[in-house]
Design an enzyme around this catalytic site. Structure first.
Site, PDB file in Angstrom:
ATOM      1  N   HIS A  77     -29.369  28.158 -72.430  1.00 25.11           N
ATOM      2  CA  HIS A  77     -28.963  29.102 -71.375  1.00 25.11           C
ATOM      3  C   HIS A  77     -30.217  29.527 -70.623  1.00 25.11           C
ATOM      4  CE1 HIS A  77     -24.834  30.498 -73.141  1.00 25.11           C
ATOM      5  NE2 HIS A  77     -24.967  29.183 -73.102  1.00 25.11           N
ATOM      6  N   PRO A 298     -27.107  44.820 -82.371  1.00 27.95           N
ATOM      7  CA  PRO A 298     -27.088  43.437 -81.897  1.00 27.95           C
ATOM      8  C   PRO A 298     -27.220  43.252 -80.383  1.00 27.95           C
ATOM      9  CG  PRO A 298     -24.879  44.142 -82.494  1.00 27.95           C
ATOM     10  CD  PRO A 298     -25.807  45.268 -82.867  1.00 27.95           C
ATOM     11  N   LYS A 302     -31.552  40.264 -81.223  1.00 28.73           N
ATOM     12  CA  LYS A 302     -32.888  40.145 -81.820  1.00 28.73           C
ATOM     13  C   LYS A 302     -32.890  39.915 -83.337  1.00 28.73           C
ATOM     14  CE  LYS A 302     -35.746  40.440 -78.463  1.00 28.73           C
ATOM     15  NZ  LYS A 302     -35.198  39.199 -77.939  1.00 28.73           N
ATOM     16  N   TYR A 418     -35.758  39.625 -73.643  1.00 30.13           N
ATOM     17  CA  TYR A 418     -34.574  38.945 -74.184  1.00 30.13           C
ATOM     18  C   TYR A 418     -34.932  37.562 -74.733  1.00 30.13           C
ATOM     19  CZ  TYR A 418     -29.654  37.618 -74.581  1.00 30.13           C
ATOM     20  OH  TYR A 418     -28.429  37.216 -75.057  1.00 30.13           O
TER      21      TYR A 418
HETATM   22  C1  LIG Z   1     -21.467  40.879 -89.006  1.00 31.59           C
HETATM   23  C2  LIG Z   1     -22.845  40.681 -88.411  1.00 31.59           C
HETATM   24  C3  LIG Z   1     -22.974  40.220 -87.096  1.00 31.59           C
HETATM   25  C4  LIG Z   1     -24.242  40.040 -86.529  1.00 31.59           C
HETATM   26  N1  LIG Z   1     -24.347  39.619 -85.236  1.00 31.59           N
HETATM   27  C5  LIG Z   1     -25.571  39.458 -84.714  1.00 31.59           C
HETATM   28  C6  LIG Z   1     -25.724  39.022 -83.384  1.00 31.59           C
HETATM   29  O1  LIG Z   1     -24.761  38.805 -82.655  1.00 31.59           O
HETATM   30  N2  LIG Z   1     -27.007  38.840 -82.918  1.00 31.59           N
HETATM   31  C7  LIG Z   1     -28.115  39.067 -83.712  1.00 31.59           C
HETATM   32  O2  LIG Z   1     -29.244  38.844 -83.283  1.00 31.59           O
HETATM   33  N3  LIG Z   1     -27.987  39.483 -84.966  1.00 31.59           N
HETATM   34  C8  LIG Z   1     -26.753  39.679 -85.470  1.00 31.59           C
HETATM   35  N4  LIG Z   1     -26.645  40.091 -86.740  1.00 31.59           N
HETATM   36  C9  LIG Z   1     -27.875  40.260 -87.486  1.00 31.59           C
HETATM   37  C10 LIG Z   1     -28.375  38.898 -88.013  1.00 31.59           C
HETATM   38  O3  LIG Z   1     -27.279  38.183 -88.505  1.00 31.59           O
HETATM   39  C11 LIG Z   1     -29.433  39.169 -89.064  1.00 31.59           C
HETATM   40  O4  LIG Z   1     -30.524  39.807 -88.417  1.00 31.59           O
HETATM   41  C12 LIG Z   1     -29.908  37.924 -89.812  1.00 31.59           C
HETATM   42  O5  LIG Z   1     -28.884  37.463 -90.669  1.00 31.59           O
HETATM   43  C13 LIG Z   1     -31.168  38.217 -90.637  1.00 31.59           C
HETATM   44  O6  LIG Z   1     -31.419  37.136 -91.506  1.00 31.59           O
HETATM   45  P1  LIG Z   1     -31.974  37.407 -92.985  1.00 31.59           P
HETATM   46  O7  LIG Z   1     -32.214  36.080 -93.592  1.00 31.59           O
HETATM   47  O8  LIG Z   1     -33.070  38.396 -92.916  1.00 31.59           O
HETATM   48  O9  LIG Z   1     -30.796  38.194 -93.717  1.00 31.59           O
HETATM   49  P2  LIG Z   1     -29.358  37.673 -94.168  1.00 31.59           P
HETATM   50  O10 LIG Z   1     -28.866  36.630 -93.248  1.00 31.59           O
HETATM   51  O11 LIG Z   1     -28.522  38.902 -94.344  1.00 31.59           O
HETATM   52  O12 LIG Z   1     -29.622  36.983 -95.559  1.00 31.59           O
HETATM   53  C14 LIG Z   1     -29.869  37.741 -96.726  1.00 31.59           C
HETATM   54  C15 LIG Z   1     -29.264  36.999 -97.899  1.00 31.59           C
HETATM   55  O13 LIG Z   1     -29.660  37.636 -99.114  1.00 31.59           O
HETATM   56  C16 LIG Z   1     -28.557  37.573-100.015  1.00 31.59           C
HETATM   57  N5  LIG Z   1     -28.752  38.641-101.021  1.00 31.59           N
HETATM   58  C17 LIG Z   1     -28.555  39.970-100.851  1.00 31.59           C
HETATM   59  N6  LIG Z   1     -28.833  40.611-102.004  1.00 31.59           N
HETATM   60  C18 LIG Z   1     -29.225  39.678-102.901  1.00 31.59           C
HETATM   61  C19 LIG Z   1     -29.632  39.731-104.275  1.00 31.59           C
HETATM   62  N7  LIG Z   1     -29.712  40.912-104.927  1.00 31.59           N
HETATM   63  N8  LIG Z   1     -29.940  38.576-104.902  1.00 31.59           N
HETATM   64  C20 LIG Z   1     -29.879  37.391-104.235  1.00 31.59           C
HETATM   65  N9  LIG Z   1     -29.489  37.276-102.940  1.00 31.59           N
HETATM   66  C21 LIG Z   1     -29.173  38.402-102.272  1.00 31.59           C
HETATM   67  C22 LIG Z   1     -27.353  37.773 -99.120  1.00 31.59           C
HETATM   68  O14 LIG Z   1     -26.182  37.272 -99.727  1.00 31.59           O
HETATM   69  C23 LIG Z   1     -27.743  37.012 -97.862  1.00 31.59           C
HETATM   70  O15 LIG Z   1     -27.260  35.685 -97.842  1.00 31.59           O
HETATM   71  C24 LIG Z   1     -25.396  40.311 -87.307  1.00 31.59           C
HETATM   72  C25 LIG Z   1     -25.265  40.757 -88.619  1.00 31.59           C
HETATM   73  C26 LIG Z   1     -24.004  40.966 -89.178  1.00 31.59           C
HETATM   74  C27 LIG Z   1     -23.887  41.496 -90.585  1.00 31.59           C
END
Ligand SMILES: Cc1cc2nc3c(=O)[nH]c(=O)nc-3n(C[C@H](O)[C@H](O)[C@H](O)COP(=O)(O)OP(=O)(O)OC[C@H]3O[C@@H](n4cnc5c(N)ncnc54)[C@H](O)[C@@H]3O)c2cc1C
Length: 423
Positions: A77, A298, A302, A418
């Protein structure tokens, strides 16, 4: 049953995008890692989340050789549309800052990373329970857990990376006396839908009117993602399909302009808004990355991008720390001191300071986190209706919107933020 113990350089709690990317990039630098994850691979692959990738995120996936699907199945995009009271303005990212964003869903990013890690024989335990992290203030930290087969296991490492998402248990291992929790919540949420319909528009539309906010996004040629502002306590089932589409259409404007493509709704969720930063992101032999260390609303797209930006900042600092550690171990082995590092004469692990490379990671990552927090907060307040809104506050926001869209400098600020600044 006896406990199985493995030994790696880095133990990672959480197999989301941040955890898996960290594991892969460390392996590329000759540093061994093992990952544990509470959910199954299939559950994560089926969970819809973010969808917009900054150029730096796409480059990271390509450089990490996790497959080319982001380039073949993702959509570039070169701009986005901002709409206020039905009046539309396109922000041309390429013309303004020479960068694009890519539409490629987070669950596919996860899937590519997980497949790459597994194909390379990386250690990962899905569907674990009873996760505990021990000794992060010592030189001998350890993760214990029960695997999917019921076997108790332990991963001994030199460093633990907490990438366990916004409800992080790792974060709580940084003592309250050391940790500052910066937090605000918002008086609104997003009602998100997935519907079976072709794209309404080729680029995202961020819309605001006196009814509040709506976002028209895409997933693929036949499934669309849309959001609108709602009360955080909204029951998703209280809205019918027609009411949802009529409301989003009303925010976009009903006279002329964009007409929504409607179709059966296959998912409805309510997503609360919070801004949170944990400071510092490192303590002893523990570091946090991604949502474990910070969450953003969201609006600015970011969250996922920031998680992977953390990993870019983290991996070179982990390499520096491990290299220094190995050098000091071999110096010690050459001297006549008895006992390995990590053990006092009575066998107990002594406490350690946070290594300097890991302190530096925290400072570097937090600089970017706060820029992203500011943009996400600002864009959220620009584009959402406040509960106390009256004609003054709505017209003032319209003035702010015009200052952005009516000036090349305002547009460039939006485009630069952005698309994710340059590293
Ligand atoms: C419903 C939803 C919609 C979203 N929409 C957007 C969006 O449109 N745009 C945007 O930029 N961001 C969005 N976000 C935010 C974005 O998805 C997150 O910033 C991103 O997932 C961060 O990645 P991460 O790997 O840090 O965390 P996560 O993807 O949350 O991964 C963390 C992982 O750790 C695992 N975990 C947790 N506790 C434990 C434990 N004790 N032991 C082992 N494993 C564990 C979890 O199961 C998970 O799989 C959204 C978030 C949610 C919840």
């Amino acid at each position: 049953m006896t406990e199985h113990t493995t030994r790696v350089d880095v133990g990672i709690v959480g197999g989301g995008p941040a955890g898996l990317m960290t594991a892969l990039l460390l392996k590329r630098r000759g540093i061994s890692a093992a990952v544990i994850e509470t959910r199954t691979k299939d559950t994560i692959h089926r969970t819809q989340r973010a969808g917009i990738l900054e150029t730096a995120t796409v480059n990271m996936l390509v450089d990490a050789e996790v497959g080319s699907r982001v380039l073949t199945d993702g959509h570039e995009h070169e701009g986005t549309v901002l709409s206020f009271d039905g009046e539309q303005h396109r922000i041309d990212f390429q013309a303004l800052v020479g960068r694009s964003v890519w539409l490629y869903p987070q669950n596919e990013v996860f899937y590519d990373l997980a497949n790459a890690w597994e194909c390379e024989g990386g250690e990962i335990h899905w569907a674990v329970t009873d996760t505990q992290v021990h000794g992060v203030e010592t030189a001998a930290p350890r993760i214990s857990f029960t695997d999917a087969a019921g076997q108790t296991r332990s991963i001994a490492a030199d460093l633990i990376v907490g990438t366990d998402g916004s409800r992080s248990m790792c974060r709580k291992l940084i003592p309250e006396s050391v940790r500052t929790d910066h937090f605000i919540s918002y008086p609104f949420a997003w009602f998100g839908i997935l519907c079976e319909a072709p794209p309404t528009a080729p680029e995202l539309i961020y819309a605001n009117s006196e009814l509040g906010f709506a976002l028209i996004s895409q997933r693929n040629e036949s499934v669309q993602r849309m959001y609108f502002q709602c009360d955080p306590d909204t029951d998703p089932e209280s809205w019918s399909e027609d009411a949802i589409f009529d409301h989003i259409q009303a925010v976009l404007g009903t006279e002329g302009g964009v007409q929504l493509k409607r179709g059966p709704i296959i998912e409805k969720t309510v997503l609360p808004f919070r801004s949170y930063v944990c400071d510092p992101l490192s303590h002893g032999r523990l570091v946090l990355a991604g949502d474990a260390g910070h969450t953003v609303p969201p609006t600015g797209a970011k969250g996922l991008n920031l998680a992977l930006a953390d990993v870019r900042a983290l991996v070179p600092r982990v390499e520096e720390f491990i290299t220094e550690l190995r050098a000091s171990e071999s110096d010690r082995a050459g001297s006549d001191r008895s006992g390995p590092e990590g053990e006092t004469p009575d066998g107990e692990a002594p406490s350690v300071e946070t290594p300097e490379p890991l302190r530096r990671y925290s400072r570097t990552a937090l600089d970017r986190v706060w820029k992203a927090q500011n943009f996400s907060y600002w864009a959220t307040n620009l584009l959402h209706r406040q509960p106390e809104e009256n004609s003054f506050t709505h017209r003032r926001r319209r003035g702010e919107f015009d200052a952005i869209t009516g000036s090349v400098h305002g547009q460039a600020y939006f485009a630069d933020s952005y698309t994710g600044w340059s590293d």
